[in-house]
Design an enzyme around this catalytic site. Structure first.
Site, PDB file in Angstrom:
ATOM      1  N   ASP A   1       0.753  -1.176   0.131  1.00  0.00           N
ATOM      2  CA  ASP A   1       0.103   0.040  -0.166  1.00  0.00           C
ATOM      3  C   ASP A   1       0.681   1.299   0.025  1.00  0.00           C
ATOM      4  OD1 ASP A   1      -2.169   1.450   0.068  1.00  0.00           O
ATOM      5  OD2 ASP A   1      -2.926   0.868   1.974  1.00  0.00           O
ATOM      6  N   ASP A   2       0.812   2.196  -1.081  1.00  0.00           N
ATOM      7  CA  ASP A   2       1.389   3.388  -1.223  1.00  0.00           C
ATOM      8  C   ASP A   2       2.963   3.393  -1.081  1.00  0.00           C
ATOM      9  OD1 ASP A   2      -1.097   4.616  -0.945  1.00  0.00           O
ATOM     10  OD2 ASP A   2      -0.620   5.735   0.683  1.00  0.00           O
TER      11      ASP A   2
ATOM     12  N   CYS B   1      -6.275   3.984  -3.852  1.00  0.00           N
ATOM     13  CA  CYS B   1      -6.472   3.027  -3.113  1.00  0.00           C
ATOM     14  C   CYS B   1      -7.516   2.170  -3.794  1.00  0.00           C
ATOM     15  CB  CYS B   1      -6.516   2.942  -1.912  1.00  0.00           C
ATOM     16  SG  CYS B   1      -5.205   3.752  -1.052  1.00  0.00           S
TER      17      CYS B   1
ATOM     18  N   LYS C   1      -5.693  -5.500   3.983  1.00  0.00           N
ATOM     19  CA  LYS C   1      -6.665  -4.204   3.674  1.00  0.00           C
ATOM     20  C   LYS C   1      -7.800  -4.451   2.487  1.00  0.00           C
ATOM     21  CE  LYS C   1      -6.323   0.491   1.631  1.00  0.00           C
ATOM     22  NZ  LYS C   1      -5.515   1.640   1.518  1.00  0.00           N
TER      23      LYS C   1
ATOM     24  N   HIS D   1     -10.874  -2.206   1.414  1.00  0.00           N
ATOM     25  CA  HIS D   1     -11.113  -0.927   1.035  1.00  0.00           C
ATOM     26  C   HIS D   1     -12.054  -0.826  -0.302  1.00  0.00           C
ATOM     27  CE1 HIS D   1      -9.329   3.459   0.661  1.00  0.00           C
ATOM     28  NE2 HIS D   1     -10.529   3.319   1.295  1.00  0.00           N
TER      29      HIS D   1
ATOM     30  N   HIS E   1       1.552   2.584   4.046  1.00  0.00           N
ATOM     31  CA  HIS E   1       0.562   3.385   4.214  1.00  0.00           C
ATOM     32  C   HIS E   1       0.489   4.170   5.429  1.00  0.00           C
ATOM     33  CE1 HIS E   1      -3.523   5.484   4.353  1.00  0.00           C
ATOM     34  NE2 HIS E   1      -3.587   5.135   2.866  1.00  0.00           N
TER      35      HIS E   1
ATOM     36  N   ASP F   1      -0.346  -0.486  -5.043  1.00  0.00           N
ATOM     37  CA  ASP F   1      -1.407  -0.091  -5.463  1.00  0.00           C
ATOM     38  C   ASP F   1      -1.805   1.209  -6.069  1.00  0.00           C
ATOM     39  OD1 ASP F   1      -1.041   1.422  -3.076  1.00  0.00           O
ATOM     40  OD2 ASP F   1      -3.484   1.157  -2.361  1.00  0.00           O
TER      41      ASP F   1
END
Length: 476
Positions: free
Chosen positions: A32-33, A70, A124, A126, A209, A267
């Site tokens: 993530d990120d 995301c 995650k 989301h 993240h 992502d």
């Protein structure tokens, strides 16, 4: 009735087919990120030996694209459909929004489960949780260990005055740093897996993240870095790397590694405001520049015939669903935007993809409305590309981070030749008018399929105080 020996031979044939590649195990890892410049195989300062080793044993994807944030990327991964066609093109889903992603679509784990796979998810989600039907165990996963929202605290698992963590449907609060918790559950899943059944593990890490949190022992690995946020961020990368090292070892201990395809991707791009780095690419998470949309990605393991190579062909997030189904020997889902890239990745063949949409978003254009397309080597951006228009060197030697996130919005479209100018310095809009017209015309065709963004206001019925302090489905 078949003689006993014939039955035994039939069973053996089926078992060999399962184990010999027709139905490989598939582990789909999403970080993530994570920034373009945030792994050791690109940045010598980053400690990520396990990821680097897997990437070196496989194929690094040099032009693998995702969405700017995301929820849209995860929508594309799971459905194989561009987010602008299902209303998920605008920013990321918020906790109190009564929204669920693409409920009318068959998503990746559902299709794999229908074809005999054991399906598990960590991390995650989301993609919406206002009703149970939106959540992972109702959408094809046999098990889920993670959280529904876009972020939580790494230690207490809270966001906006509510706890968000589930063991399947059961609300819980784990005791350790989340990356360690996922590693333990991954090991448990692999140790108890029935090897006569193929496995799909969607490992959607919380890392890296924000909030920027990591055990001090990991931060201390970067003690020479002056910028505290960057120290902690890179510590988070190394903690993520350790979890992937644990995953690799667990696969080996369970006797699954040799028949497993591992896919790794971010992502979206890194977020300079929270110490992620995409240099020398332009831009950041939230923008449609390359730094927001060109993912760190690789494939490794079963079926990859050219290890130690870098694949230069185009690939987009919508391609992962058909590519994974093809690798699994499963019939494709109709009416997707994705292209089956499995033969190209297996054999290092030219990409079947020649164009894609970065995003189409017409909501609140004065802030984030934008459109971007790539055709061949050329890229066209119209409207606001998103925040963070600049180039942000890694802050390894700086104590203060400068992101100039609100620099001036370009007043004209931006056209780049990414083969000659991969870092988007030279706008060719005035020079290459015919190329601009060609890309603009093609983008207008895509816009005919755009649906309004599903981005409702917050619903107070979602409040965790109504559900014992946990973010819980059942309010829409």
């Amino acid at each position: 009735m078949l003689p006993t020996i014939h039955i035994a031979l039939l069973v053996l044939t089926v078992f060999v087919a399962l184990c010999d590649g027709q139905h490989p195990n598939i582990v789909f890892i999403v970080a993530d990120d994570l920034g373009w410049n945030d792994l050791g195989f690109r940045n010598k300062h980053v400690i990520s030996p396990n990821i680097d080793k897997l990437a070196g044993m496989g194929m690094i994807l040099d032009q693998s694209y995702v969405q700017p944030v995301c929820t849209p990327s995860r929508t594309a991964f799971m459905t194989g459909v561009y987010p602008f066609k299902v209303g998920q093109q605008h920013l990321a889903m918020l906790p109190a929004q009564p929204s669920c992603a693409a409920m009318d679509k068959v998503i990746l784990p559902q299709k794999l489960k229908e074809n005999g796979y054991s399906t598990h998810m960590l991390g995650k989600w989301h993609l919406g949780f206002c009703k149970w039907e939106c959540t992972p165990t109702y959408r094809g996963f046999d098990s889920f260990y993670g959280y529904y929202n876009g972020q939580v605290d790494y230690y207490n698992y809270t966001i906006l005055n509510g706890t968000d963590f589930r063991d399947n449907k059961q609300p819980i609060r784990p005791k350790e740093y989340s990356t360690f918790e996922y590693a333990k559950r991954a090991d448990e899943i692999l140790r108890t897996h029935n090897k006569s059944q193929p496995l799909f593990l969607y490992y959607a890490f919380q890392s890296v993240h924000e909030p920027i949190e990591v055990p001090k022992s990991y931060e201390d690995k970067y003690s020479w870095i002056k910028n505290e946020g960057r120290r902690k961020y890179l510590g988070m990368v190394t903690a993520l790397d350790d979890a992937i090292g644990n995953l690799t070892e667990s696969l080996k201990q369970a006797g699954l590694f040799d028949n497993t395809l591992i896919i790794f991707t971010s992502d979206n791009g890194g977020w300079p405001q929270f110490f992620g780095n995409n240099y020398p690419l332009r831009g950041s998470k939230i923008s449609v520049y390359e730094g927001g949309t060109r993912a760190s990605a690789f494939v490794s393991g079963k079926g990859i015939k050219n290890p130690g190579t870098t694949y230069k062909g185009l690939m987009h997030a919508v391609d992962w669903m058909p590519t994974i189904l093809s690798a699994a020997g499963v019939k494709q889902v109709s009416s997707t935007d994705g292209i089956d890239m499995w033969d190209s990745l297996q054999n290092n063949n030219p990409s079947k993809r020649t164009e894609f949409i970065y995003n189409l978003d017409d909501k609140t254009p004065e802030l984030t409305g934008h459109a971007a397309i790539r055709m061949g080597d050329y890229k066209l951006i119209e409207g606001n590309p998103g925040l963070y228009h600049g180039w942000y060197p890694p802050p390894e030697d700086e104590s203060i981070l400068n992101t100039d996130q609100f620099n001036e919005i370009p007043l004209v479209p931006q056209l780049y030749n990414l083969k000659d100018d991969p870092n988007e310095h030279n706008n060719l809009f005035w020079k290459e008018r015919e190329i601009y017209k060609k890309l603009n015309s093609r983008m207008e065709e895509y816009k005919k399929d755009m649906v309004p963004a599903d981005y409702p206001g917050n619903d107070q019925k979602s409040a965790p105080s109504n559900y014992g302090g946990y973010w819980t489905p059942g309010w829409c």
